[in-house]
Write an enzyme that holds these catalytic residues in place. Structure first.
Site, mmCIF file in Angstrom:
data_model
loop_
_atom_site.group_PDB
_atom_site.id
_atom_site.type_symbol
_atom_site.label_atom_id
_atom_site.label_comp_id
_atom_site.label_asym_id
_atom_site.label_seq_id
_atom_site.Cartn_x
_atom_site.Cartn_y
_atom_site.Cartn_z
ATOM 1 N N CYS A 77 0.834 -1.211 0.000
ATOM 2 C CA CYS A 77 0.000 0.000 0.000
ATOM 3 C C CYS A 77 0.867 1.258 0.000
ATOM 4 O O CYS A 77 1.563 1.529 -0.967
ATOM 5 C CB CYS A 77 -0.998 -0.024 1.159
ATOM 6 S SG CYS A 77 -2.302 1.210 0.972
ATOM 7 N N HIS A 176 -4.121 -4.664 0.087
ATOM 8 C CA HIS A 176 -3.719 -5.187 1.388
ATOM 9 C C HIS A 176 -3.819 -6.708 1.395
ATOM 10 O O HIS A 176 -4.892 -7.238 1.675
ATOM 11 C CB HIS A 176 -4.593 -4.591 2.489
ATOM 12 C CG HIS A 176 -4.307 -3.154 2.733
ATOM 13 N ND1 HIS A 176 -3.272 -2.737 3.535
ATOM 14 C CD2 HIS A 176 -4.879 -2.035 2.257
ATOM 15 C CE1 HIS A 176 -3.228 -1.419 3.551
ATOM 16 N NE2 HIS A 176 -4.189 -0.954 2.777
ATOM 17 N N GLU A 178 -2.838 -8.640 3.562
ATOM 18 C CA GLU A 178 -3.145 -9.083 4.934
ATOM 19 C C GLU A 178 -4.640 -9.021 5.231
ATOM 20 O O GLU A 178 -5.094 -9.533 6.246
ATOM 21 C CB GLU A 178 -2.349 -8.247 5.947
ATOM 22 C CG GLU A 178 -2.824 -6.808 6.183
ATOM 23 C CD GLU A 178 -2.335 -5.789 5.147
ATOM 24 O OE1 GLU A 178 -1.858 -6.203 4.066
ATOM 25 O OE2 GLU A 178 -2.433 -4.583 5.435
#
Lengths: 194, 251
Positions: A77, A176, A178
């Site tokens: 990001c 993202h 994650e």
């Protein structure tokens, strides 16, 4: 294998660390230069504003360190945006690993900004791997890197933009991983497996 | 293409989900982490956890719960309830929450939106607005729709955007719990007015209601609680239905 998650004022360090935990990775969160230099892989997270984040990196002298890393590095990001040359966000000089300028999305009633939510990947190179073609990943950002010679995956919002980039040992994603369910886990795992 | 988001909302009290939940194959339907993981598995795009605890003691439980949620689920989530300062927000984001939602405290102190946006970035500040229609005007209410304020929906939403909110969570308390569909008219007008994403809430009863709020009100996301918790609408079926109605969704 030792993975280092760079410690500085990025907002998503905890979330990335949980994702690495779920993957069973051996990692450490640190800003210790020696440890970073001797790591097998380095992850450069990022959520926040460009100029304050660059200032945070510089105060820890991590700007020089990141630029000169030889092992695989993954920017996430804002991490990816800071790997570029310059950002329109508060007119910030960045690391210059990718010779590109980060631009601001123009908001309209049709296209809200931030670009927030799940969007699909169109792959243009061998990383991320082909099984991820057209998979959806989670984005939250108001600035973007235009498609360029280093782009390896494209997403489309207002304009086609770089969802992933790669140059030598430097890997970067705008989304993202994650927070991107199974697709995100696959991308993180593919980086750890390099 | 950016897809429309489906967001189940969980009410939490003293670390447990509150509303009766009747959800397939859960060992403990009161365990927020287990319920959240089940929703993530089913294809929920985001989750919202609202802390409706009454006491400070219960709030502490919530902060540790946020950490537990972040450890276990791999999709974004928002937390809200009782947030009134930068000091309240920092530990929640550090625990792994992606966004926080504020409501009554922002009505009392609009400057809070500016402060939070500056400290943490607009992308993680959700301004929740509860409204009821009084004398043909959408009036902002606080305390779960009980207390009317002097604020009107459209001016307050615009002010929230200008002060740095990154998203609006709109709930019509007139529609909430009715299962008669979302408040399409004010949502359409919000879409025309704002340049930040809008989450529609209140009134979901059928899959058609979701299609309507995306197609006609152009909402970016739709939030619901009981229709998901009681298994009246399953998320995989809802997404298949939306896809068949040409609404872009993540499958």
């Amino acid at each position: 294998m030792k993975v280092i998650l760079l410690k500085y004022n990025a907002g998503n360090i905890q979330s990335v660390s949980y994702a690495l935990e779920r993957l069973g990775a051996d990692f450490e969160i640190t800003d210790n230069v020696e440890k970073i230099l001797s790591a097998d892989k380095v992850i450069f997270p990022g959520v926040g504003e460009a100029s304050t984040t660059m200032a945070s990196l510089k105060s820890k002298k991590l700007d020089q360190v990141i630029r000169n890393l030889k092992q695989p590095v993954l920017g996430i990001c804002l991490g990816m945006q800071l790997m570029c040359k310059h950002s329109e966000e508060n007119n910030t000089a960045c690391l210059g690993i990718f010779d590109e300028v980060v631009k601001k999305f123009e908001a309209s009633k049709e296209f809200k900004v931030p670009h927030m939510g799940w969007n699909n990947l169109i792959l243009t190179n061998s990383w991320p791997e082909k099984t991820l073609e057209n998979s959806s990943v989670y984005f939250v950002h108001s600035y973007y890197v235009p498609v360029n010679q280093f782009t390896t995956a494209v997403s489309d919002y207002i304009v086609p933009f770089s969802a992933a980039m790669k140059k030598d040992n430097f890997y970067a994603v705008q989304f993202h991983p994650e927070k991107s369910a199974q697709a995100g886990e696959q991308i993180l795992k593919s980086f750890l497996d390099i | 293409m950016l897809t429309k988001r489906i967001i189940p909302c969980l009410d939490i009290k003293d670390g447990r989900t509150v509303k009766g939940v009747n959800f397939v194959d859960l060992r403990d339907a009161g365990d927020p982490v287990e319920l959240a993981s089940a929703y993530a598995e089913q294809g929920a795009d985001e989750l919202v956890f609202l802390d409706i605890s009454a006491t400070q003691e219960q709030r502490k439980t919530f902060a540790s719960l946020v950490k537990d949620i972040a450890r276990h689920i791999n999709i974004p989530f928002t937390v809200g309830g009782g947030i009134s300062s930068v000091e309240d927000v920092a530990p929640l984001l550090e625990a792994g929450a992606d966004k926080v939602s504020i409501n009554s405290s922002a009505v009392r102190n609009p400057q809070l939106i500016n402060e939070l946006s500056k400290a943490f970035g607009a992308q993680c500040i959700v301004l929740a607005i509860d409204v009821r229609k009084i004398d043909n005007t959408w009036i902002v209410h606080t305390h779960g729709g009980k207390n009317p304020t002097d604020k009107k929906l459209f001016t307050w939403a615009k002010e929230g955007q200008d002060r740095g909110a990154g998203e609006i969570l709109f709930t019509s308390m007139d529609h909430d719990g009715t299962k008669n569909g979302f408040a399409i008219d004010p949502l359409s007008k919000l879409h025309e007015l704002l340049t930040i994403p809008i989450i529609a809430s209140g009134g979901a009863g059928s899959m058609g209601h979701f299609a309507d709020v995306f197609a006609f009100a152009k909402a970016d996301a739709a939030l619901a609680a009981s229709v998901f918790h009681f298994g009246e609408i399953s998320i995989p079926e809802l997404k298949e239905f939306l896809k068949n109605h040409n609404i872009p969704v993540r499958l």
